[in-house]
Design an enzyme around this catalytic site. Structure first.
Site, short mmCIF file in Angstrom:
data_model
loop_
_atom_site.label_atom_id
_atom_site.label_comp_id
_atom_site.label_asym_id
_atom_site.label_seq_id
_atom_site.Cartn_x
_atom_site.Cartn_y
_atom_site.Cartn_z
N SER A 71 17.89 61.93 3.02
CA SER A 71 19.01 61.62 3.89
C SER A 71 18.89 60.18 4.35
O SER A 71 17.80 59.62 4.43
CB SER A 71 18.99 62.55 5.10
OG SER A 71 19.77 62.03 6.14
N ASP B 116 29.15 60.94 3.44
CA ASP B 116 28.14 60.58 2.45
C ASP B 116 28.61 60.48 1.00
O ASP B 116 28.33 59.51 0.32
CB ASP B 116 26.98 61.59 2.52
CG ASP B 116 26.19 61.45 3.80
OD1 ASP B 116 26.75 60.97 4.80
OD2 ASP B 116 25.02 61.85 3.82
N CYS C 24 27.91 59.89 11.32
CA CYS C 24 26.75 59.90 12.22
C CYS C 24 26.28 58.49 12.55
O CYS C 24 26.26 57.60 11.70
CB CYS C 24 25.64 60.73 11.63
SG CYS C 24 26.06 62.49 11.54
#
Length: 614
Positions: free
Chosen positions: A517, A123, A195
């Site tokens: 998120s 991220d 992810c």
């Protein structure tokens, strides 16, 4: 013609000491005239997106040396937002972006490196390295670790694909058995890689393709697939080529600020809107633009969001589609190809690997190319075997997804919606704007009005949701979680996940000066600017106030008169040093490092970058 930066420390009698130290790292006489390329790695055993990167830096280094350069590797830090989620560890996530950018600058400038290959994945690491690249403005190539394979489970309700968000939601769903929750937990994240959905990490790695700083496939080919190795090999040769073009041929078109121009930022944002990327990408693109001295703002994002359609829906917006499916449909180059065909792309922008972005699309878009090797590349499939090893499998799909009417990637004529996947809202509660991922919002709640339920921390909001204090029709307001107020602008994944688990995902809205998120879906509105700690209107909202949200018309307003808001502001400012702070002290330890970040952090509308006084 620019001189190699590295010659500052490798040439001249007075640099005998520096050369002696270089020799101690393995350099020989014949190496001192070669370009020194920094291999900026981010390997760590804490993060599944980075656990497989240990040997990949040296893979790139060997290719750099084969191409005639000198490679020197170092690592940055890397925080896993999923592991840091739901506790004070999340306070450190966004500030780590600035530390990563700074550490790259320190290492590269401290050792006078000529260029760099950035090996990122998760991220804040890709954004931090992107900021550093644009700050330093030396030849740069990005190559990420790649996406994780989607998980596959067989539950009492049947077989399905799953990801991290599914595991989190199931754990909070009282209707799921302990056995099914355990199966979800054990299978949601089966391999190394970022992810598996269109969350922040994958969104950012996709955007580097649109910016022109990474090779085609960087955002979509799986971490476990053997085809990804080619990206690392090519990156090693490519960086030496563009470094020589700059320093020996005076070709500054290869520099990051000339590649990632204003038009390139428009392309990246258009891609983000078209693929329903994470709202965090807005924050990071704004920050990167500031580092590159590109005047790209929320106004530009608002303009683009009104004209770019949603061409691709990926988890969390659609539970059955993951990055492996996007790759099968042609990856980012095929989404860009559809934007180009619709006249929504600046095709003349530069890239580090092709004469223009349109030339790259012509070669790599499976709808345009006749290349068997390109089509074979996009057939790279998941292996279906748990693994923490890069390039560990070589499975192929039987066929490509070329359906642009009903497939994963669609044409403008058959778009999921003509309104894009992200939108900027303005109103009296967010004078400088806020962001919503419209790709994850059900059509039934694109217009929504309800009473505010105000919380002054994420923890209190989670408690309120789980104990039934939030009802159908409410607008949950979470404030003092912005860049300064948090500090660190926490992600609100747990509140949104718990709303879904309580069956309120399509029945409530959530507004915050924090962020979300990439795994968030639902009517979740973040980056509310100015934030409460800066004196933003969100700090004046009271429980019971009506809030009107109008995504089609890009509005968000507190149904309170200007006169009443003025009275509330006057009362707030009368508190002196306690003004624009939570009413009750929070159980939150703020370290000196976080205080330093808060002292200089700017608004989310400016990317939450640090602003230093002259």
């Amino acid at each position: 013609m620019p001189a190699y930066r590295s010659r500052t420390s490798t040439h001249g009698r007075n640099m005998a000491g520096a050369r002696s130290l270089w020799r101690a790292t393995g350099m020989k006489n014949e190496d001192f005239g070669k370009p020194i390329i920094a291999v900026v790695n981010s390997f760590t055993q804490f993060v599944p997106g980075h656990v497989h990167l240990k040997d990949l830096g040296q893979l790139v280094a060997r290719e750099i040396e084969k191409a005639g350069g000198i490679a020197k590797e170092f690592n940055t830090i890397a925080i896993d937002d999923g592991i840091a989620m739901g506790h004070d560890g999340m306070l450190y996530s966004l500030p780590s972006r600035e530390l990563i950018a700074d550490s790259v600058e320190y290492m590269v400038n401290g050792h006078c490196a000529d260029a760099m290959v950035c090996i990122s994945n998760c991220d804040k690491i890709t954004p931090g390295m992107l900021m550093a690249s644009l700050r330093l403005n030396i030849p740069s190539v990005f190559v990420s670790g790649g996406p994780m394979e989607a998980g596959k489970v067989v539950l009492s309700t049947g077989a399905r694909k799953v990801d991290l968000i599914d595991a989190m939601v199931s754990a909070a769903d009282d209707s799921m058995s302990d056995a099914d929750v355990a199966v979800m937990e054990e299978n949601a994240c089966p391999t190394c890689g970022s992810c598996s959905g269109m969350f922040t990490a994958n969104s950012m790695n996709c955007l580097t393709e649109a910016l022109g700083l990474s090779l085609p496939g960087n955002g979509s080919v799986l971490a476990t697939h053997a085809d990804r190795q080619r990206l690392f090999v090519e990156a090693g040769h490519l960086i030496v080529d563009i470094t020589r073009r700059y320093y020996e041929q005076n070709d500054d078109s290869v520099l990051p600020r000339n590649v990632a121009s204003f038009a390139a930022f428009e392309n990246a944002m258009s891609l983000d809107i078209a693929m329903g990327g994470s709202t965090n990408t807005v924050l990071h693109l704004l920050a990167a633009a500031q580092e590159g001295e590109v005047n790209f703002t929320m106004t530009d994002i608002d303009r683009l969001s009104r004209r770019v359609p949603c061409l691709c829906k990926v988890a969390p917006s659609v539970a059955t589609v993951h990055m492996e499916d996007v790759h099968r449909a042609g990856g980012i180059m095929s989404i860009l190809g559809q934007l180009d065909a619709a006249g929504l792309l600046n095709g003349d922008t530069k890239t580090v690997h092709a004469t223009s972005l349109r030339a790259a699309i012509d070669r790599w878009d499976i709808s345009r190319t006749n290349s068997d090797s390109v089509r074979q590349f996009y057939l790279a499939a998941p292996g279906g075997v748990p693994s923490q090893t890069a390039f560990s499998q070589s499975q192929r799909w039987d066929s490509l997804d070329t359906d642009r009417e009903n497939g994963v990637i669609r044409s403008k004529a058959h778009a999921f919606s003509q309104d894009g996947g992200l939108a900027v809202l303005f109103g009296n509660i967010a004078l400088d704007g806020c962001i919503v991922k419209t790709a994850g919002v059900d059509d039934s709640i694109l217009k929504f009005s309800g009473p505010a339920v105000v919380y002054e921390s994420q923890d209190d909001a989670v408690n309120g949701i789980l104990t039934g204090k939030v009802k159908e029709g409410d607008v949950v307001v979470i404030r003092y979680e912005g860049p300064r107020g948090g500090p660190g602008m926490q992600e609100m994944l747990y509140p949104t996940s718990y709303l879904k688990s309580k069956g309120l995902g399509k029945a409530c809205a959530l507004i915050t000066d924090g962020r979300f998120s990439g795994g968030t879906s639902g009517l979740s509105i973040g980056h509310c600017s100015p934030e409460a700690a800066e004196g933003g209107t969100i700090g004046l909202v009271e429980t019971g106030d009506m809030i009107d949200i109008d995504i089609p018309n890009r509005g968000i307003n507190l149904r309170v008169s200007d006169a009443v808001l003025a009275e509330r502001r006057k009362a707030m400012e009368a508190k002196g040093k306690d003004a624009w702070k939570p009413v009750a002290p929070r159980k939150r330890k703020i370290s000196s490092a976080l205080k330093a970040y808060a002292l200089f952090a700017s608004s989310a509308a400016k990317g939450a970058v640090r602003v230093l006084k002259d």
